[in-house]
Design a protein around this motif. Structure first.
Motif, PDB file in Angstrom:
ATOM      1  N   UNK A 121      37.493  13.869   0.177  1.00 37.05           N
ATOM      2  CA  UNK A 121      37.837  14.349   1.278  1.00 37.05           C
ATOM      3  C   UNK A 121      36.980  15.557   2.022  1.00 37.05           C
ATOM      4  N   UNK A 122      36.916  15.561   3.387  1.00 37.50           N
ATOM      5  CA  UNK A 122      36.291  16.572   4.260  1.00 37.50           C
ATOM      6  C   UNK A 122      37.081  17.853   3.675  1.00 37.50           C
ATOM      7  N   UNK A 123      36.043  18.928   3.924  1.00 41.80           N
ATOM      8  CA  UNK A 123      36.575  20.119   3.379  1.00 41.80           C
ATOM      9  C   UNK A 123      37.832  20.812   4.233  1.00 41.80           C
ATOM     10  N   UNK A 124      38.644  21.275   3.909  1.00 44.41           N
ATOM     11  CA  UNK A 124      40.104  21.662   4.495  1.00 44.41           C
ATOM     12  C   UNK A 124      40.762  22.836   3.927  1.00 44.41           C
ATOM     13  N   UNK A 125      41.785  23.537   4.216  1.00 47.70           N
ATOM     14  CA  UNK A 125      42.550  24.564   3.661  1.00 47.70           C
ATOM     15  C   UNK A 125      43.616  23.871   3.144  1.00 47.70           C
ATOM     16  N   UNK A 126      43.922  24.236   1.829  1.00 47.61           N
ATOM     17  CA  UNK A 126      45.158  23.714   1.353  1.00 47.61           C
ATOM     18  C   UNK A 126      46.408  24.383   1.730  1.00 47.61           C
ATOM     19  N   UNK A 127      47.496  23.894   2.092  1.00 43.66           N
ATOM     20  CA  UNK A 127      48.678  24.654   2.422  1.00 43.66           C
ATOM     21  C   UNK A 127      49.417  25.005   1.273  1.00 43.66           C
ATOM     22  N   UNK A 128      50.212  26.152   1.721  1.00 45.52           N
ATOM     23  CA  UNK A 128      50.781  26.813   0.674  1.00 45.52           C
ATOM     24  C   UNK A 128      52.225  25.845   0.368  1.00 45.52           C
ATOM     25  N   UNK A 129      52.600  25.131   0.992  1.00 48.43           N
ATOM     26  CA  UNK A 129      53.947  24.215   0.614  1.00 48.43           C
ATOM     27  C   UNK A 129      53.846  22.813   0.357  1.00 48.43           C
ATOM     28  N   UNK A 130      52.501  22.660  -0.394  1.00 50.27           N
ATOM     29  CA  UNK A 130      51.923  21.017  -0.406  1.00 50.27           C
ATOM     30  C   UNK A 130      52.708  20.506  -1.663  1.00 50.27           C
ATOM     31  N   UNK A 131      53.150  21.267  -2.505  1.00 47.18           N
ATOM     32  CA  UNK A 131      53.729  20.711  -3.715  1.00 47.18           C
ATOM     33  C   UNK A 131      55.240  21.084  -3.874  1.00 47.18           C
ATOM     34  N   UNK A 132      56.096  19.925  -3.691  1.00 49.39           N
ATOM     35  CA  UNK A 132      57.339  20.151  -3.719  1.00 49.39           C
ATOM     36  C   UNK A 132      57.885  20.649  -5.196  1.00 49.39           C
ATOM     37  N   UNK A 133      58.884  21.677  -5.136  1.00 47.02           N
ATOM     38  CA  UNK A 133      59.330  22.027  -6.530  1.00 47.02           C
ATOM     39  C   UNK A 133      58.709  23.119  -7.401  1.00 47.02           C
ATOM     40  N   UNK A 134      57.319  23.096  -6.715  1.00 44.93           N
ATOM     41  CA  UNK A 134      56.540  24.422  -7.294  1.00 44.93           C
ATOM     42  C   UNK A 134      56.536  25.489  -6.784  1.00 44.93           C
ATOM     43  N   UNK A 135      56.221  26.646  -7.421  1.00 44.85           N
ATOM     44  CA  UNK A 135      56.415  27.997  -6.994  1.00 44.85           C
ATOM     45  C   UNK A 135      55.550  28.340  -5.563  1.00 44.85           C
ATOM     46  N   UNK A 136      55.941  28.797  -4.612  1.00 41.19           N
ATOM     47  CA  UNK A 136      55.125  28.934  -3.247  1.00 41.19           C
ATOM     48  C   UNK A 136      54.010  29.605  -3.615  1.00 41.19           C
ATOM     49  N   UNK A 137      52.826  29.335  -3.365  1.00 48.96           N
ATOM     50  CA  UNK A 137      51.659  30.011  -3.321  1.00 48.96           C
ATOM     51  C   UNK A 137      51.140  30.156  -1.746  1.00 48.96           C
ATOM     52  N   UNK A 138      50.192  31.006  -1.999  1.00 52.24           N
ATOM     53  CA  UNK A 138      49.295  30.990  -0.535  1.00 52.24           C
ATOM     54  C   UNK A 138      48.136  29.983  -0.097  1.00 52.24           C
ATOM     55  N   UNK A 139      47.915  29.761   0.964  1.00 51.03           N
ATOM     56  CA  UNK A 139      47.057  28.693   1.284  1.00 51.03           C
ATOM     57  C   UNK A 139      45.695  29.102   0.629  1.00 51.03           C
ATOM     58  N   UNK A 140      45.006  28.010   0.489  1.00 53.48           N
ATOM     59  CA  UNK A 140      43.724  28.235  -0.240  1.00 53.48           C
ATOM     60  C   UNK A 140      42.605  27.558   0.549  1.00 53.48           C
ATOM     61  N   UNK A 141      41.593  28.362   1.058  1.00 57.60           N
ATOM     62  CA  UNK A 141      40.754  27.717   2.064  1.00 57.60           C
ATOM     63  C   UNK A 141      39.573  27.063   1.207  1.00 57.60           C
ATOM     64  N   UNK A 142      38.750  26.151   1.632  1.00 54.44           N
ATOM     65  CA  UNK A 142      37.952  25.471   1.030  1.00 54.44           C
ATOM     66  C   UNK A 142      38.093  24.739  -0.216  1.00 54.44           C
ATOM     67  N   UNK A 143      39.409  23.967  -0.032  1.00 59.44           N
ATOM     68  CA  UNK A 143      39.958  23.671  -1.221  1.00 59.44           C
ATOM     69  C   UNK A 143      39.328  22.295  -2.061  1.00 59.44           C
TER      70      UNK A 143
END
Length: 575
Positions: free
Chosen positions: A537-559
């Motif tokens: 994948x090309x470099x991108x920022x991973x969103x905070x709500x990407x994993x359903x059912x998991x605790x909410x986390x902050x977005x992660x740049x350069x994922x």
């Protein structure tokens, strides 16, 4: 006067007579008359002549006594007599030695016949029933780019991003292989394994300082947090997630017993004549079989072995070919094993079931010959799923089931082979597998801080590789023997999705191993190859709500992790 003249005349006459006597005397041996003379005879009269005459025939050669030729003839005759005498003496001596040798041989045969029963019993008991072998893996590796990812080969790690040009000479594995066959019914194998280890330890950090007021005054206390690390720190933000630095550890790779004749003597099934039961620490039903099918395990791990599946399992299995008219039409390996790997203690309340079935629709002359269709399935639980944990409701994080499956189509010819594979997994790839080659220090319990910390990124990885992740992958392997040379071109391509439930997973990767092998002899081979892990994948920022059912986390740049590229010079010695 007359008297004087008469005396002079008489003197002159005497001298003349003496001269004529000298002239008429026989010449020495070197004169022409002393040489051989050709004689001729007249058959009518029987007369002998020294010159050719009319009606004469050649009679032969006459050698006068004392001539050079006569002397040479006598010398030759004497020399020949001496040679004949010496030859006779040598023949007599040789005959004597031959007679003595025959006597010695007879005595030796008698002695051998006396000890033969003992020697035969000893040979049958030991030499024919014990075999000893060895296997050595070594290499030189050079990394043009370093990133995080699974290990290319077992027990081979490297420092993470920012360590380009890292290189190393390695002896990663050495095996001693002992096989025992006391009877046709039972055989045993013991294979010790020496391997590279990396240190484990505990990391402690000061987290806060608090001033406590007491009746006698103030006192400052410091809170220290200690984390049991499963690896070794390397650099500021990376570490090795393995076990004792550089030393060669010693453990058992295989220890098992085979019951070989159940289908021969008990069930008497001709098609399963070579099948057997195996108990102990033995080959994984898929990994060992696929390593031999491909043939280049010493350069890279096969797909599921690379991802998480151990090459050795502890349990009981039934295995073997199914043959008709000396041709194999199927081969299987099915067993029940511990959930733990062969280098861990079993803690699970369950066991895993694992099996492989290979079908040869047109028959095969050997195990890896011709066309084959293979299916593999593995179902088990995490080794952390202890009996008390199992009783907890909704404890899916600890006791979620693990599944692995593979469908393989393969064809092996005399000079080439090709393998196509599809893989499926459930909870079968963790962050420990992803970082087995190199990972952030946070992944092994060493907390990093500051702007360069990988802690948020490592938390994202843990969320992606949760206990409900589903894996998918595809692989292509093959080789081609270059005609009239000892060289073989080989390759492996792997595409893998660590969690298909995520729309865009930054951990999706491809892997390749491409190279050329030089077969020096049947015991020794080397290979030069290029290997890489590429996150596609090309470099991108991973969103905070990407994993359903998991605790909410902050977005992660350069994922997306950095790729890893390396060149290898691999060596295998097998005897």
């Amino acid at each position: 006067m007359r008297r004087t003249i008469r005396m002079v005349a008489l003197s002159m006459l005497g001298a003349a007579l003496m001269l004529s006597a000298v002239a008429m005397a026989p010449r020495l041996a070197e004169s022409s008359e002393a040489r051989s003379i050709t004689l001729y005879t007249d058959p009518a009269t029987g007369q002998v002549f020294t010159k050719r005459c009319k009606r004469c025939v050649r009679l032969g050669e006459y050698v006068p006594a004392g001539s050079t030729q006569e002397i040479e003839r006598k010398v030759e005759l004497k020399t020949q007599q001496q040679l004949d005498q010496q030859r006779a003496a040598m023949q007599a001596e040789e005959a004597q030695r031959a007679a003595q040798q025959q006597q010695w041989n007879a005595e030796m045969a008698k002695q051998v016949s006396e000890i033969q029963p003992f020697a035969t019993e000893f040979g049958d008991r030991w030499y024919k029933k014990i075999s000893v072998g060895t296997l050595i893996y070594a290499d030189y590796r050079y990394y043009t780019h370093t990133g995080f990812g699974p290990q290319f080969l077992t027990q081979e790690v490297w420092p993470g991003p920012g360590n380009n040009s890292f290189n190393s000479f390695d002896i990663t594995r050495t095996y001693l292989d002992f096989k025992f066959t006391p009877t046709d019914d039972v055989s045993a194998r013991v294979t010790p394994n020496m391997y590279v280890m990396i240190n484990t330890g505990t990391t402690c950090t000061a987290t806060s300082t608090t001033k406590v007021t007491t009746p006698t005054g103030g006192k400052a206390t410091t809170t220290t947090k200690c984390v049991a690390s499963s690896g070794d720190k390397s650099g500021v933000n990376t570490g090795f997630g393995q076990t004792v630095d550089g030393n060669l550890g010693f453990r058992v790779k295989y220890t098992y017993l085979d019951y070989n004749t159940f289908f021969q003597k008990v069930l008497k099934v001709a098609a399963m004549h070579d099948d057997k039961f195996t108990f102990g620490q033995q080959q994984n039903p898929l990994v060992d079989w696929e390593e031999n099918l491909w043939g280049f395990r010493y350069t890279a791990l096969t797909p599921w072995n690379y991802l998480s599946l151990s090459s050795s399992q502890v349990g009981v299995a039934m295995k073997g070919p199914i043959k008709f008219n000396e041709k194999q039409y199927a081969d299987y390996d099915v067993g029940v094993y511990d959930d733990a790997s062969f280098h861990a203690i079993e803690q699970s309340a369950y066991k895993q079931v694992m099996g492989r079935v290979t079908v040869n629709p047109f028959g095969a002359n050997s195990r890896y010959d011709g066309l084959g269709l293979t299916g593999f399935y593995d179902y088990g639980y995490s080794n952390k799923c202890t009996p008390d944990e199992n009783e907890l409701t909704n404890n899916n994080g600890t006791c979620g089931h693990i599944a692995r499956a593979a469908g393989i189509a393969h064809y092996t010819a005399e000079t080439w082979g090709i393998i196509g594979e599809w893989d499926y997994g459930h909870n079968a790839f963790s962050s420990g597998n992803l970082f087995s080659g190199s990972g952030p220090s946070d992944a092994i319990g060493i907390v990093s801080t500051g702007p360069s910390s990988f802690a948020p990124w490592n938390k994202m990885v843990g969320g992606i590789l949760n206990s409900q992740a589903v894996q998918m992958g595809a692989d292509l392997m093959g080789h081609y023997d270059i005609p009239h040379t000892p060289f073989t071109a080989f390759g492996l391509l792997q595409w893998f999705q660590p969690n298909t439930r995520i729309a865009k997973d930054p951990l999706d990767f491809t892997r390749y191993d491409l190279g050329v092998q030089w077969l020096i002899n049947k015991y020794f081979r080397v290979a030069f190859d290029s290997q890489a892990i590429q996150y596609y994948h090309s470099q991108f920022t991973y969103p905070a709500t990407a994993v359903p059912g998991q605790p909410k986390t902050a977005a992660v740049p350069f994922a997306v992790p950095r790729d890893t590229h390396a060149f290898f010079l691999n060596l295998e010695f097998r005897y």
